[in-house]
Design a protein around this motif. Structure first.
Motif, PDB file in Angstrom:
ATOM      1  N   PRO A  32       0.799  -1.237   0.000  1.00  0.00           N
ATOM      2  CA  PRO A  32       0.000   0.000   0.000  1.00  0.00           C
ATOM      3  C   PRO A  32       0.827   1.280   0.000  1.00  0.00           C
ATOM      4  N   GLU A  33       1.991   1.258   0.633  1.00  0.00           N
ATOM      5  CA  GLU A  33       2.809   2.476   0.697  1.00  0.00           C
ATOM      6  C   GLU A  33       3.271   2.939  -0.682  1.00  0.00           C
ATOM      7  N   ASN A  34       3.284   2.024  -1.654  1.00  0.00           N
ATOM      8  CA  ASN A  34       3.784   2.367  -2.988  1.00  0.00           C
ATOM      9  C   ASN A  34       2.683   2.712  -3.984  1.00  0.00           C
ATOM     10  N   TYR A  35       1.428   2.638  -3.566  1.00  0.00           N
ATOM     11  CA  TYR A  35       0.341   2.989  -4.480  1.00  0.00           C
ATOM     12  C   TYR A  35       0.558   4.404  -5.022  1.00  0.00           C
ATOM     13  N   GLY A  36       0.393   4.562  -6.309  1.00  0.00           N
ATOM     14  CA  GLY A  36       0.475   5.890  -6.917  1.00  0.00           C
ATOM     15  C   GLY A  36       1.873   6.372  -7.204  1.00  0.00           C
ATOM     16  N   PRO A  75      -2.525   4.655 -11.296  1.00  0.00           N
ATOM     17  CA  PRO A  75      -2.005   4.493  -9.924  1.00  0.00           C
ATOM     18  C   PRO A  75      -2.730   3.403  -9.140  1.00  0.00           C
ATOM     19  N   CYS A  76      -2.971   2.268  -9.771  1.00  0.00           N
ATOM     20  CA  CYS A  76      -3.713   1.178  -9.131  1.00  0.00           C
ATOM     21  C   CYS A  76      -2.771   0.315  -8.286  1.00  0.00           C
ATOM     22  N   PRO A  77      -3.302  -0.606  -7.498  1.00  0.00           N
ATOM     23  CA  PRO A  77      -2.451  -1.447  -6.643  1.00  0.00           C
ATOM     24  C   PRO A  77      -1.638  -2.504  -7.390  1.00  0.00           C
ATOM     25  N   VAL A  78      -1.913  -2.698  -8.683  1.00  0.00           N
ATOM     26  CA  VAL A  78      -1.240  -3.756  -9.439  1.00  0.00           C
ATOM     27  C   VAL A  78       0.145  -3.288  -9.885  1.00  0.00           C
ATOM     28  N   LEU A  79       1.147  -4.127  -9.638  1.00  0.00           N
ATOM     29  CA  LEU A  79       2.500  -3.832 -10.097  1.00  0.00           C
ATOM     30  C   LEU A  79       2.661  -4.250 -11.553  1.00  0.00           C
ATOM     31  N   TYR A  80       2.225  -5.469 -11.867  1.00  0.00           N
ATOM     32  CA  TYR A  80       2.224  -5.915 -13.260  1.00  0.00           C
ATOM     33  C   TYR A  80       1.209  -7.037 -13.429  1.00  0.00           C
ATOM     34  N   GLY A  81       0.831  -7.270 -14.680  1.00  0.00           N
ATOM     35  CA  GLY A  81      -0.100  -8.347 -15.007  1.00  0.00           C
ATOM     36  C   GLY A  81       0.379  -9.090 -16.240  1.00  0.00           C
ATOM     37  N   ILE A  82       0.393 -10.413 -16.168  1.00  0.00           N
ATOM     38  CA  ILE A  82       0.852 -11.250 -17.284  1.00  0.00           C
ATOM     39  C   ILE A  82      -0.286 -12.176 -17.689  1.00  0.00           C
ATOM     40  N   ARG A  83      -0.544 -12.270 -18.987  1.00  0.00           N
ATOM     41  CA  ARG A  83      -1.642 -13.098 -19.500  1.00  0.00           C
ATOM     42  C   ARG A  83      -1.083 -14.342 -20.176  1.00  0.00           C
ATOM     43  N   SER A  84      -1.835 -15.435 -20.042  1.00  0.00           N
ATOM     44  CA  SER A  84      -1.318 -16.702 -20.545  1.00  0.00           C
ATOM     45  C   SER A  84      -2.448 -17.666 -20.866  1.00  0.00           C
ATOM     46  N   ASN A  85      -2.085 -18.709 -21.612  1.00  0.00           N
ATOM     47  CA  ASN A  85      -3.020 -19.793 -21.896  1.00  0.00           C
ATOM     48  C   ASN A  85      -3.007 -20.866 -20.814  1.00  0.00           C
ATOM     49  N   ASN A  86      -2.020 -20.825 -19.912  1.00  0.00           N
ATOM     50  CA  ASN A  86      -1.947 -21.851 -18.874  1.00  0.00           C
ATOM     51  C   ASN A  86      -1.228 -21.314 -17.636  1.00  0.00           C
ATOM     52  N   VAL A  87      -1.499 -21.945 -16.518  1.00  0.00           N
ATOM     53  CA  VAL A  87      -0.949 -21.504 -15.234  1.00  0.00           C
ATOM     54  C   VAL A  87       0.552 -21.757 -15.155  1.00  0.00           C
ATOM     55  N   GLU A  88       1.003 -22.864 -15.723  1.00  0.00           N
ATOM     56  CA  GLU A  88       2.422 -23.214 -15.643  1.00  0.00           C
ATOM     57  C   GLU A  88       3.305 -22.116 -16.244  1.00  0.00           C
ATOM     58  N   SER A  89       2.878 -21.574 -17.372  1.00  0.00           N
ATOM     59  CA  SER A  89       3.665 -20.520 -18.018  1.00  0.00           C
ATOM     60  C   SER A  89       3.679 -19.247 -17.185  1.00  0.00           C
ATOM     61  N   LEU A  90       2.594 -18.989 -16.474  1.00  0.00           N
ATOM     62  CA  LEU A  90       2.558 -17.811 -15.608  1.00  0.00           C
ATOM     63  C   LEU A  90       3.545 -17.948 -14.456  1.00  0.00           C
TER      64      LEU A  90
END
Length: 280
Positions: A32-36, A75-90
């Motif tokens: 939370p301290e890093n939001y924004g 300025p959302c709480p998400v640092l990064y998001g990765i999309r994939s076809n399967n969990v293993e690759s994530l």
């Protein structure tokens, strides 16, 4: 509950939705301290991750625009998001991406992102309604043209009517691809109709290119002939020869586009629901 609680409605709708096609998204959350504040992601590691895991993960980097797509621009709480076809690759991708700030937690979601779930198949243009998203097969009516701001437009038609199509400035080099279209090309188009009733293109497939151009005949001396007047045939300015026929000859031309091939907007301009070609 946040504000009017519409997020609760959306969440209930999401978990109630049966998915025949789906993707996964891994979200890394900031403390939370890093939001924004500015995010500290090692971009070289993102490129390494993309090289190691694509196409099982996708939409990570737009190389043409030097754009890191996994990093939110809000300025959302998400640092990064990765999309994939399967969990293993994530999980593999998470091990590769390096950050220089604390991560509070991770979560992997089942999503309808990049599935084309928003697209309805329309049999004819007259069935398409404002604010709807469609797949439609139609013929190019005119050469694409650019207006102020760099937006590009052209018209397609079928037996039921016609509609203006748009490729906007944020789609960058996709507009160059669109500029190669010419009258008579048959396309399968994917996109949505906006406030101005323009069909905003997300991608298209060439069904059949119009690779024929009608030109004046070439004289026996090798010079291209010119019109001798309406219904008076052609004449050669070089040798003076005349022919009575006013019929032009069809000439096959080389095209930059390829029959049956798909073309899509870049990662930086792609809607979250739009299915990328690597998933088709």
């Amino acid at each position: 509950k946040f504000k009017k609680g519409r997020g609760i409605i959306g969440s209930i709708a999401a978990i109630s939705l049966p998915l025949t096609d789906y993707t996964y998204e891994l979200l890394a959350y900031r403390i939370p301290e890093n939001y924004g504040t500015e995010r500290h992601i090692d971009y070289d590691s993102v490129i390494e991750m993309d090289n190691e895991t694509f196409p099982d993960t996708f939409e990570n980097v737009d190389y043409s625009e030097k754009y890191i797509a996994i990093e939110p621009k809000t300025p959302c709480p998400v640092l990064y998001g990765i999309r994939s076809n399967n969990v293993e690759s994530l999980n593999r991708a998470r091990e590769i991406v390096k950050v220089n700030e604390p991560i509070e937690d991770y979560c992997i979601f089942l999503t309808n992102q990049h599935t084309d779930m928003h697209i309805q198949k329309a049999d004819k243009i007259s069935e398409m309604k404002q604010f709807g998203c469609y797949e439609i097969t139609a013929t190019v009516k005119d050469k694409p043209h650019v207006i102020g701001g760099g937006h590009m437009f052209f018209t397609v038609f079928d037996e039921s009517g016609e509609i203006e199509c748009g490729a906007y400035e944020p789609t960058k080099n996709f507009r160059k691809t669109v500029s190669y279209l010419r009258e008579g090309d048959i396309l399968k188009l994917y996109g949505g109709i906006g406030e101005q009733n323009t069909f905003n293109i997300e991608k298209f497939q060439v069904i059949e290119l119009n690779d024929v151009e009608y030109k004046n005949p070439i004289c026996e001396c090798g010079k291209r002939m010119t019109s001798a007047g309406k219904n008076k045939g052609f004449k050669c300015k070089k040798c003076g020869k005349r022919i009575s026929s006013s019929q032009k000859v069809n000439t096959k031309i080389n095209r930059s586009l390829i029959n049956c091939q798909f073309y899509e907007t870049p990662v930086s301009a792609r809607r979250h629901l739009s299915k990328p070609l690597c998933r088709m």
